[in-house]
Design a protein around this motif. Structure first.
Motif, mmCIF file in Angstrom:
data_model
loop_
_atom_site.group_PDB
_atom_site.id
_atom_site.type_symbol
_atom_site.label_atom_id
_atom_site.label_comp_id
_atom_site.label_asym_id
_atom_site.label_seq_id
_atom_site.Cartn_x
_atom_site.Cartn_y
_atom_site.Cartn_z
ATOM 1 N N ARG A 52 0.833 -1.202 0.000
ATOM 2 C CA ARG A 52 0.000 0.000 0.000
ATOM 3 C C ARG A 52 0.870 1.255 0.000
ATOM 4 N N GLY A 53 0.423 2.252 -0.771
ATOM 5 C CA GLY A 53 1.141 3.513 -0.843
ATOM 6 C C GLY A 53 0.188 4.679 -0.984
ATOM 7 N N GLU A 54 0.716 5.869 -0.797
ATOM 8 C CA GLU A 54 -0.111 7.065 -0.842
ATOM 9 C C GLU A 54 -0.379 7.497 -2.278
ATOM 10 N N ALA A 55 -1.474 8.214 -2.447
ATOM 11 C CA ALA A 55 -1.831 8.821 -3.725
ATOM 12 C C ALA A 55 -1.723 10.334 -3.575
ATOM 13 N N ALA A 56 -1.893 11.039 -4.674
ATOM 14 C CA ALA A 56 -1.822 12.506 -4.631
ATOM 15 C C ALA A 56 -2.920 13.082 -3.748
ATOM 16 N N GLU A 57 -4.072 12.421 -3.774
ATOM 17 C CA GLU A 57 -5.197 12.874 -2.948
ATOM 18 C C GLU A 57 -5.210 12.053 -1.643
ATOM 19 N N PRO A 58 -5.433 12.690 -0.528
ATOM 20 C CA PRO A 58 -5.361 11.977 0.760
ATOM 21 C C PRO A 58 -6.420 10.892 0.930
ATOM 22 N N TRP A 59 -7.522 10.990 0.223
ATOM 23 C CA TRP A 59 -8.592 9.993 0.352
ATOM 24 C C TRP A 59 -8.382 8.779 -0.566
ATOM 25 N N ASN A 60 -7.379 8.867 -1.432
ATOM 26 C CA ASN A 60 -7.080 7.747 -2.330
ATOM 27 C C ASN A 60 -5.801 7.040 -1.884
ATOM 28 N N ARG A 61 -5.577 5.868 -2.422
ATOM 29 C CA ARG A 61 -4.337 5.132 -2.141
ATOM 30 C C ARG A 61 -4.004 4.229 -3.319
ATOM 31 N N TYR A 62 -2.791 3.718 -3.341
ATOM 32 C CA TYR A 62 -2.365 2.765 -4.364
ATOM 33 C C TYR A 62 -1.992 1.447 -3.707
ATOM 34 N N VAL A 63 -2.344 0.383 -4.395
ATOM 35 C CA VAL A 63 -1.952 -0.959 -3.966
ATOM 36 C C VAL A 63 -1.127 -1.557 -5.092
ATOM 37 N N THR A 64 0.129 -1.881 -4.784
ATOM 38 C CA THR A 64 1.082 -2.291 -5.823
ATOM 39 C C THR A 64 1.462 -3.755 -5.661
ATOM 40 N N TYR A 65 1.616 -4.414 -6.813
ATOM 41 C CA TYR A 65 2.063 -5.812 -6.881
ATOM 42 C C TYR A 65 3.325 -5.857 -7.746
ATOM 43 N N PRO A 66 4.491 -5.693 -7.135
ATOM 44 C CA PRO A 66 5.750 -5.641 -7.909
ATOM 45 C C PRO A 66 5.986 -6.898 -8.749
ATOM 46 N N GLY A 67 5.599 -8.046 -8.206
ATOM 47 C CA GLY A 67 5.817 -9.284 -8.945
ATOM 48 C C GLY A 67 5.006 -9.350 -10.229
ATOM 49 N N GLY A 68 3.863 -8.676 -10.254
ATOM 50 C CA GLY A 68 3.014 -8.671 -11.440
ATOM 51 C C GLY A 68 3.145 -7.409 -12.259
ATOM 52 N N ASN A 69 4.042 -6.515 -11.824
ATOM 53 C CA ASN A 69 4.268 -5.232 -12.516
ATOM 54 C C ASN A 69 2.972 -4.425 -12.627
ATOM 55 N N LEU A 70 2.157 -4.494 -11.555
ATOM 56 C CA LEU A 70 0.855 -3.828 -11.558
ATOM 57 C C LEU A 70 0.693 -2.938 -10.339
ATOM 58 N N SER A 71 -0.103 -1.887 -10.518
ATOM 59 C CA SER A 71 -0.466 -1.014 -9.404
ATOM 60 C C SER A 71 -1.888 -0.525 -9.629
ATOM 61 N N PHE A 72 -2.688 -0.513 -8.541
ATOM 62 C CA PHE A 72 -4.096 -0.122 -8.640
ATOM 63 C C PHE A 72 -4.355 1.112 -7.780
ATOM 64 N N GLY A 73 -4.982 2.130 -8.398
ATOM 65 C CA GLY A 73 -5.426 3.295 -7.646
ATOM 66 C C GLY A 73 -6.811 3.039 -7.108
ATOM 67 N N VAL A 74 -6.977 3.277 -5.807
ATOM 68 C CA VAL A 74 -8.233 2.946 -5.136
ATOM 69 C C VAL A 74 -8.804 4.211 -4.505
ATOM 70 N N ASN A 75 -10.089 4.465 -4.735
ATOM 71 C CA ASN A 75 -10.712 5.659 -4.153
ATOM 72 C C ASN A 75 -11.325 5.344 -2.785
ATOM 73 N N LYS A 76 -12.006 6.323 -2.249
ATOM 74 C CA LYS A 76 -12.554 6.204 -0.897
ATOM 75 C C LYS A 76 -13.602 5.100 -0.780
ATOM 76 N N GLY A 77 -14.257 4.824 -1.896
ATOM 77 C CA GLY A 77 -15.270 3.765 -1.884
ATOM 78 C C GLY A 77 -14.708 2.400 -2.261
#
Length: 227
Positions: free
Chosen positions: A122-147
């Motif tokens: 898990r990592g921070e996003a530009a907006e405080p209510w959002n976050r990123y979840v990253t999977y380095p092994g799959g070379n993927l990252s997902f931006g997730v909103n408050k919902g």
């Protein structure tokens, strides 16, 4: 006797007169033509020689142009595999996803992603209510909103990182928008009314390579409780 002497004298006088007359008579010689001051005519030009010279000059010009293009380092032709990869990324972006994953922007939640891939980093996003979840092994990252809805899917796939800026621009054309982040150049293509495909390059140099791509719905990144 006297008569003979007189006759001789007469003949002598006549002879002298004739002699003087012949000496006084001169022949007029026509003057030589005056020298011409006009310039001499140029030597005749061999049309065949001129044609050969023109052809030689044309070949030299063409050769010079080719050498100039060669040394300029400007790209000439994109490979079919790179073209296919770029077009595939655009096609997947219209569906809200990237290569090597079935999870889509807006249609999936992070719970569904974690159910298949497990817990990501898990990592921070530009907006405080959002976050990123990253999977380095799959070379993927997902931006997730408050919902818990996915609004951004990023791919760091090595096959994409071999692409260059000039190739993307040649295949997809001029981007709808461009941005910069630190040294990175971001080319933004509006693939649907809601979804953007972002190509993030290491720099703005035409030979710069892709760092990652992002398929994002900007509206979903907003705090809907505020807006």
């Amino acid at each position: 006797m006297i008569r003979m002497v007189s006759r001789l004298i007469f003949l002598v006088v006549v002879s002298l007169l004739l002699s003087v007359s012949s000496v006084g008579c001169t022949h007029t010689v026509a003057p030589a033509n005056p020298p011409s001051h006009s310039k001499p005519a140029p030597p005749a030009t061999d049309s065949k020689s001129t044609q050969n010279n023109d052809q030689h000059s044309s070949r030299n010009s063409s050769s010079s142009a080719r050498n100039q293009n060669h040394h300029s380092g400007s790209p000439m032709k994109i490979s079919s595999s790179h073209q296919k990869k770029i077009l595939q990324s655009e096609e997947l972006a219209r569906e809200g996803r990237v290569v090597n994953t079935e999870f889509q922007v807006e249609k999936n939640t992070i719970d569904q992603v974690e159910a298949k891939y497990g817990k990501g980093k898990r990592g921070e996003a530009a907006e405080p209510w959002n976050r990123y979840v990253t999977y380095p092994g799959g070379n993927l990252s997902f931006g997730v909103n408050k919902g818990e809805q996915i609004y951004d899917v990023r791919s760091f796939d090595p096959s994409l990182q071999g692409l260059r800026l000039w190739e993307v621009k040649k295949v997809l054309g001029k981007p709808d928008d461009t941005k910069t982040y630190q040294k990175q150049a971001i080319y933004i293509y509006q693939v649907t009314k809601e979804i953007q495909l972002k190509w993030v390059f290491s720099s703005s140099d035409p030979k710069a390579k892709v760092d990652h791509i992002s398929v994002v719905n900007p509206q979903l990144s907003k705090n809907l409780m505020v807006h």
